[in-house]
Design a protein around this motif. Structure first.
Motif, PDB file in Angstrom:
ATOM      1  N   LEU A 105      -1.634  -0.158  -0.226  1.00  0.00           N
ATOM      2  CA  LEU A 105      -1.707  -0.527  -1.614  1.00  0.00           C
ATOM      3  C   LEU A 105      -0.581   0.363  -2.528  1.00  0.00           C
ATOM      4  O   LEU A 105      -0.149  -0.484  -3.350  1.00  0.00           O
ATOM      5  N   LEU A 106      -0.244   1.563  -2.243  1.00  0.00           N
ATOM      6  CA  LEU A 106       0.851   1.635  -2.991  1.00  0.00           C
ATOM      7  C   LEU A 106       2.113   1.063  -2.364  1.00  0.00           C
ATOM      8  O   LEU A 106       2.891   0.960  -3.570  1.00  0.00           O
ATOM      9  N   SER A 107       2.418   0.731  -1.349  1.00  0.00           N
ATOM     10  CA  SER A 107       3.499   0.055  -1.001  1.00  0.00           C
ATOM     11  C   SER A 107       3.488  -1.106  -1.795  1.00  0.00           C
ATOM     12  O   SER A 107       4.807  -1.610  -2.286  1.00  0.00           O
ATOM     13  N   ALA A 108       2.498  -1.986  -1.769  1.00  0.00           N
ATOM     14  CA  ALA A 108       2.274  -3.317  -2.370  1.00  0.00           C
ATOM     15  C   ALA A 108       2.693  -3.132  -3.983  1.00  0.00           C
ATOM     16  O   ALA A 108       3.264  -4.127  -4.519  1.00  0.00           O
ATOM     17  N   ALA A 109       2.244  -2.066  -4.736  1.00  0.00           N
ATOM     18  CA  ALA A 109       2.324  -1.904  -5.883  1.00  0.00           C
ATOM     19  C   ALA A 109       3.757  -1.724  -6.192  1.00  0.00           C
ATOM     20  O   ALA A 109       4.331  -2.250  -7.104  1.00  0.00           O
ATOM     21  N   PHE A 110       4.632  -1.033  -5.346  1.00  0.00           N
ATOM     22  CA  PHE A 110       6.007  -0.543  -5.541  1.00  0.00           C
ATOM     23  C   PHE A 110       6.624  -1.901  -5.306  1.00  0.00           C
ATOM     24  O   PHE A 110       7.819  -2.262  -6.008  1.00  0.00           O
ATOM     25  N   VAL A 111       6.388  -2.654  -4.385  1.00  0.00           N
ATOM     26  CA  VAL A 111       7.144  -3.875  -4.019  1.00  0.00           C
ATOM     27  C   VAL A 111       6.864  -4.753  -5.239  1.00  0.00           C
ATOM     28  O   VAL A 111       7.883  -5.668  -5.666  1.00  0.00           O
ATOM     29  N   GLN A 112       5.781  -5.020  -5.842  1.00  0.00           N
ATOM     30  CA  GLN A 112       5.501  -5.846  -6.995  1.00  0.00           C
ATOM     31  C   GLN A 112       6.094  -5.363  -8.127  1.00  0.00           C
ATOM     32  O   GLN A 112       6.184  -5.986  -9.310  1.00  0.00           O
ATOM     33  N   GLY A 113       6.816  -4.113  -8.126  1.00  0.00           N
ATOM     34  CA  GLY A 113       7.369  -3.709  -9.409  1.00  0.00           C
ATOM     35  C   GLY A 113       6.505  -2.792 -10.363  1.00  0.00           C
ATOM     36  O   GLY A 113       6.549  -2.915 -11.652  1.00  0.00           O
ATOM     37  N   ARG A 114       5.237  -2.679  -9.876  1.00  0.00           N
ATOM     38  CA  ARG A 114       3.906  -2.096 -10.639  1.00  0.00           C
ATOM     39  C   ARG A 114       3.997  -0.434 -10.544  1.00  0.00           C
ATOM     40  O   ARG A 114       3.160   0.008  -9.638  1.00  0.00           O
ATOM     41  N   GLU A 115       5.037   0.195 -11.038  1.00  0.00           N
ATOM     42  CA  GLU A 115       5.070   1.658 -10.974  1.00  0.00           C
ATOM     43  C   GLU A 115       3.488   2.405 -11.402  1.00  0.00           C
ATOM     44  O   GLU A 115       3.225   3.462 -11.127  1.00  0.00           O
ATOM     45  N   ASP A 116       3.164   1.606 -12.669  1.00  0.00           N
ATOM     46  CA  ASP A 116       1.851   1.969 -13.087  1.00  0.00           C
ATOM     47  C   ASP A 116       0.754   2.203 -12.111  1.00  0.00           C
ATOM     48  O   ASP A 116      -0.012   3.085 -12.022  1.00  0.00           O
ATOM     49  N   LEU A 117       0.802   0.888 -11.586  1.00  0.00           N
ATOM     50  CA  LEU A 117      -0.477   0.965 -10.505  1.00  0.00           C
ATOM     51  C   LEU A 117      -0.315   1.869  -9.258  1.00  0.00           C
ATOM     52  O   LEU A 117      -1.179   2.415  -8.814  1.00  0.00           O
ATOM     53  N   ALA A 118       1.253   1.942  -8.988  1.00  0.00           N
ATOM     54  CA  ALA A 118       1.318   2.965  -7.851  1.00  0.00           C
ATOM     55  C   ALA A 118       1.271   4.262  -8.246  1.00  0.00           C
ATOM     56  O   ALA A 118       0.437   5.136  -7.130  1.00  0.00           O
ATOM     57  N   GLY A 119       1.149   4.721  -9.492  1.00  0.00           N
ATOM     58  CA  GLY A 119       0.860   6.010  -9.887  1.00  0.00           C
ATOM     59  C   GLY A 119      -0.753   6.211  -9.787  1.00  0.00           C
ATOM     60  O   GLY A 119      -1.086   7.167  -9.539  1.00  0.00           O
ATOM     61  N   ALA A 120      -1.540   5.166 -10.284  1.00  0.00           N
ATOM     62  CA  ALA A 120      -2.933   5.312 -10.290  1.00  0.00           C
ATOM     63  C   ALA A 120      -3.437   5.577  -8.959  1.00  0.00           C
ATOM     64  O   ALA A 120      -4.423   6.246  -8.516  1.00  0.00           O
ATOM     65  N   VAL A 121      -2.757   4.458  -7.997  1.00  0.00           N
ATOM     66  CA  VAL A 121      -3.067   4.579  -6.388  1.00  0.00           C
ATOM     67  C   VAL A 121      -3.084   6.021  -5.943  1.00  0.00           C
ATOM     68  O   VAL A 121      -3.802   6.651  -5.086  1.00  0.00           O
ATOM     69  N   LEU A 122      -1.844   6.541  -6.185  1.00  0.00           N
ATOM     70  CA  LEU A 122      -1.518   8.068  -5.871  1.00  0.00           C
ATOM     71  C   LEU A 122      -2.483   8.913  -6.402  1.00  0.00           C
ATOM     72  O   LEU A 122      -2.987   9.770  -5.659  1.00  0.00           O
ATOM     73  N   LEU A 123      -2.745   8.941  -7.795  1.00  0.00           N
ATOM     74  CA  LEU A 123      -3.679   9.641  -8.131  1.00  0.00           C
ATOM     75  C   LEU A 123      -5.038   9.723  -7.786  1.00  0.00           C
ATOM     76  O   LEU A 123      -5.718  10.534  -7.459  1.00  0.00           O
ATOM     77  N   ALA A 124      -5.361   8.468  -7.428  1.00  0.00           N
ATOM     78  CA  ALA A 124      -6.719   8.147  -6.951  1.00  0.00           C
ATOM     79  C   ALA A 124      -6.806   8.647  -5.160  1.00  0.00           C
ATOM     80  O   ALA A 124      -7.773   9.429  -4.907  1.00  0.00           O
ATOM     81  N   ALA A 125      -5.595   8.685  -4.792  1.00  0.00           N
ATOM     82  CA  ALA A 125      -5.520   9.260  -3.186  1.00  0.00           C
ATOM     83  C   ALA A 125      -5.839  10.801  -3.596  1.00  0.00           C
ATOM     84  O   ALA A 125      -6.473  11.340  -2.538  1.00  0.00           O
ATOM     85  N   VAL A 126      -5.171  11.337  -4.150  1.00  0.00           N
ATOM     86  CA  VAL A 126      -5.234  13.131  -4.455  1.00  0.00           C
ATOM     87  C   VAL A 126      -6.589  13.305  -4.934  1.00  0.00           C
ATOM     88  O   VAL A 126      -7.174  14.030  -4.347  1.00  0.00           O
ATOM     89  N   ALA A 127      -7.420  12.458  -5.886  1.00  0.00           N
ATOM     90  CA  ALA A 127      -8.544  12.675  -6.079  1.00  0.00           C
ATOM     91  C   ALA A 127      -9.622  12.458  -4.997  1.00  0.00           C
ATOM     92  O   ALA A 127     -10.481  13.348  -4.637  1.00  0.00           O
ATOM     93  N   LEU A 128      -9.601  11.434  -4.265  1.00  0.00           N
ATOM     94  CA  LEU A 128     -10.374  11.101  -3.078  1.00  0.00           C
ATOM     95  C   LEU A 128     -10.202  12.271  -1.964  1.00  0.00           C
ATOM     96  O   LEU A 128     -11.229  12.600  -1.058  1.00  0.00           O
ATOM     97  N   GLY A 129      -8.762  12.743  -1.878  1.00  0.00           N
ATOM     98  CA  GLY A 129      -8.552  13.679  -1.035  1.00  0.00           C
ATOM     99  C   GLY A 129      -9.159  15.218  -1.408  1.00  0.00           C
ATOM    100  O   GLY A 129      -9.540  16.125  -0.416  1.00  0.00           O
ATOM    101  N   VAL A 130      -9.638  15.431  -2.697  1.00  0.00           N
ATOM    102  CA  VAL A 130     -10.525  16.521  -2.958  1.00  0.00           C
ATOM    103  C   VAL A 130     -11.853  16.135  -2.520  1.00  0.00           C
ATOM    104  O   VAL A 130     -12.684  17.435  -2.132  1.00  0.00           O
ATOM    105  N   LEU A 131     -12.426  15.022  -2.684  1.00  0.00           N
ATOM    106  CA  LEU A 131     -13.730  14.777  -2.272  1.00  0.00           C
ATOM    107  C   LEU A 131     -13.959  14.609  -0.928  1.00  0.00           C
ATOM    108  O   LEU A 131     -14.917  15.134  -0.425  1.00  0.00           O
TER     109      LEU A 131
END
Length: 195
Positions: A105-131
């Motif tokens: 998902l993170l790679s696809a977001a970057f390839v599509q030029g969606r840095e905002d979506l990539a940032g959201a996926v990364l923040l979600a990964a960190v949040a899920l990593g806490v849980l």
């Protein structure tokens, strides 16, 4: 007889690790050959800023096999030490799939030029990593493998290590401390005089 069965398991585990190592080496070599034939092996700048150093994708030929060997060893030991190897194996598969999905998902977001979506996926990964225990080797390995074909191996390993560190801090440090404090307040030591 039991000793023979234990040796057979060790041999099978060793073969599995060797097959994984060989598959990772072949896949990364094919990736680098493809890059070489299509304009050269790519380098990626840290934080996508040209003023920061660039990391050559060729390092993946060293990093990915090392990560595969490390992750497969950790997984093999955890499954062998488990009371229920099937359940432990299922958890490993779920962790690896979650890492693969997050990296894809993170790679696809970057390839599509969606840095905002990539940032959201990364923040979600960190949040899920806490849980959830995202610090496990199979999670990091899946994440790095999924991102390697877009970013090389070094940058995903760096990002995955940060997510894993946050997850490990939560699961190995904060949660046990909170649990001990909660138990202490719920069940104070007997025989102590309160003033």
């Amino acid at each position: 007889m039991r000793m023979w069965a234990d040796n057979a398991i060790d041999i099978a585990t060793g073969r599995w690790r060797l097959w994984l190592l060989a598959a990772v080496c072949v896949a990364e070599l094919a990736h680098l050959v493809w890059e070489h034939l299509h304009g050269g092996i790519v380098s990626h700048h840290l934080l996508a800023r040209p003023d920061l150093p660039a990391i050559w994708n060729g390092w993946g030929l060293v990093l990915l096999p090392a990560l595969a060997w490390f992750a497969s060893g950790r997984v093999s030991r955890r499954i062998a030490a488990s009371r229920d190897p099937r359940r432990a194996g299922a958890r490993v598969a779920i962790g690896a799939a979650a890492g693969l999905l997050t990296g894809a998902l993170l790679s696809a977001a970057f390839v599509q030029g969606r840095e905002d979506l990539a940032g959201a996926v990364l923040l979600a990964a960190v949040a899920l990593g806490v849980l959830l225990p995202a610090f496990r080797a199979e999670c990091v390995f899946g994440f790095v493998v999924a991102m390697t074909f877009v970013f090389g191996a070094f940058l995903p390993l760096l990002i995955g290590s940060v997510v894993a560190a946050v997850s490990a801090l939560a699961h190995r440090g904060v949660y046990p401390l909170v649990w001990r404090l909660w138990k202490r307040t719920r069940h104070p030591a007997t025989g102590r005089v309160r003033s």
